[in-house]
Design an enzyme around this catalytic site. Structure first.
Site, short mmCIF file in Angstrom:
data_model
loop_
_atom_site.label_atom_id
_atom_site.label_comp_id
_atom_site.label_asym_id
_atom_site.label_seq_id
_atom_site.Cartn_x
_atom_site.Cartn_y
_atom_site.Cartn_z
CB SER A 108 -0.88 0.00 1.25
OG SER A 108 -1.45 1.28 1.46
CB SER A 109 0.54 4.52 -1.64
OG SER A 109 -0.79 4.83 -1.25
CB CYS A 110 -0.46 3.90 3.94
SG CYS A 110 -0.45 2.17 4.44
CE1 TYR A 137 -3.48 -2.91 5.27
CE2 TYR A 137 -2.79 -0.85 4.25
CZ TYR A 137 -3.28 -2.14 4.14
OH TYR A 137 -3.56 -2.66 2.90
CE LYS A 141 -0.99 -4.70 3.00
NZ LYS A 141 -1.20 -5.97 2.28
CG HIS A 180 -9.84 2.80 1.55
ND1 HIS A 180 -9.86 1.44 1.34
CD2 HIS A 180 -8.76 3.04 2.33
CE1 HIS A 180 -8.83 0.88 1.95
NE2 HIS A 180 -8.16 1.82 2.56
#
Length: 311
Positions: A108-110, A137, A141, A180
């Site tokens: 994920s881009s987070c 999260y 990841k 989201h």
């Protein structure tokens, strides 16, 4: 991969997993393996090992994850870090143990620092503090990326990681507590239109910028990478996105226009905005021969039609 290769899609009922299945089936792949959560709990290491020993998949798309928006991530951080760590560790280790030829892990881009330079290049990983609202999260990841990297390093496996931007499309989660921003707004605007509400309230200031990629584009990119590249070709991981973003305010106005809502949009500035901007640098992906194809307006229209058909 060839068309009769044994391919396991973990998380096949989620938005990303179902998109990957649609893409594989459209290309003629016939030997796809899936399991529901009731049939296989990926948090249970013994169950995962038994599955891999019995089925012996040759290729794995690891799309299974516990996911959610700001509210869910802030409220249940222990669940988010524990469940995602266990899923990744169990599946990646079993893939190594039972000789999987190639695995693709979806992150994920987070994972990027809250104040990373924009657009975010792959090398910005672990260069600053994470956004606190989804730290649990993100750490899980990041651990998945490093699992793939170090298994490749120590055991010579061929495990790739990809980092998608914000995804949307059919089979998304439209629950207002755990969704989201895109599906939440689609549902809010639709219900406000149906109920003839004079205004709709949106969290935050509307100023954060976000990039959105249709899930069918995401699936196309994943299959493209699995068919054409090895982990040694892509570096530690590769961003998947469109390379441009819009503000939440612009997104809300676009969705309102598509849905046909004519009331007022109000921003609750007491609620958190999250990361100010999350735009991926996709130059590495473009060099690997892939670009996004679905325009944002078209993708939202398609998603809205799917949402209405499922209600």
């Amino acid at each position: 991969m060839n068309l009769n290769s044994k391919i396991y899609i973990a998380g096949h009922r989620g938005m990303v997993g179902s998109g990957i299945i649609r893409k594989l089936e459209s290309k003629g792949y016939t030997n796809l393996i899936t399991r529901t959560h009731n049939d296989l709990d990926l948090i249970n290491q013994q169950a995962v090992n038994n599955f891999f020993e019995t089925e012996k998949p040759e290729y794995v798309f690891l799309a299974a994850a516990k996911v959610g928006g700001i509210f869910a991530n802030s409220t249940y951080p222990a669940e988010f870090i524990y469940e995602n760590l266990m899923i990744e560790a169990n599946v990646i280790h079993a893939a190594y143990t039972y000789g999987v030829k190639k695995l693709l892990f979806l992150g994920s881009s987070c994972i990027y620092p809250k104040f990373a330079p924009q657009p975010m290049k792959e090398e910005y990983l672990l260069t600053g503090e994470l956004e606190v609202t989804n730290e649990a999260y993100a750490i899980a990841k990041i651990a998945g990326i490093r699992l793939c990297k170090h298994y490749n390093q120590q055991y010579g496996t061929n495990f790739m990681s990809v980092m998608p931007t914000n995804l949307y499309g059919q089979n998304d989660n439209f629950d207002l507590e755990s969704s989201h921003v895109m599906p939440a707004l689609i549902r809010k605007f639709h219900e406000a239109k149906i109920d003839d509400e004079p205004e709709i309230v949106i969290w935050g200031t509307g100023s954060p910028r976000r990039e959105f990629l249709h899930v069918d584009d995401m699936a196309d990119a994943c299959v493209h990478l699995m068919e054409n590249y090895d982990e040694s070709d892509i570096g530690e991981f590769v961003n998947i996105g469109v390379g441009k973003d819009i503000t939440i305010r612009e997104l809300a106005e676009l969705i309102g226009d598509i849905v046909g809502y004519e009331g007022e949009i109000v921003y609750d500035k007491s609620k958190p905005d999250g990361t100010p901007q999350k735009l991926l640098d996709v130059s590495r992906l473009n060099r690997l021969g892939w670009e996004a194809k679905i325009p944002l307006r078209n993708g939202i229209m398609q998603t809205y039609e799917w949402y209405k058909s499922e209600k």
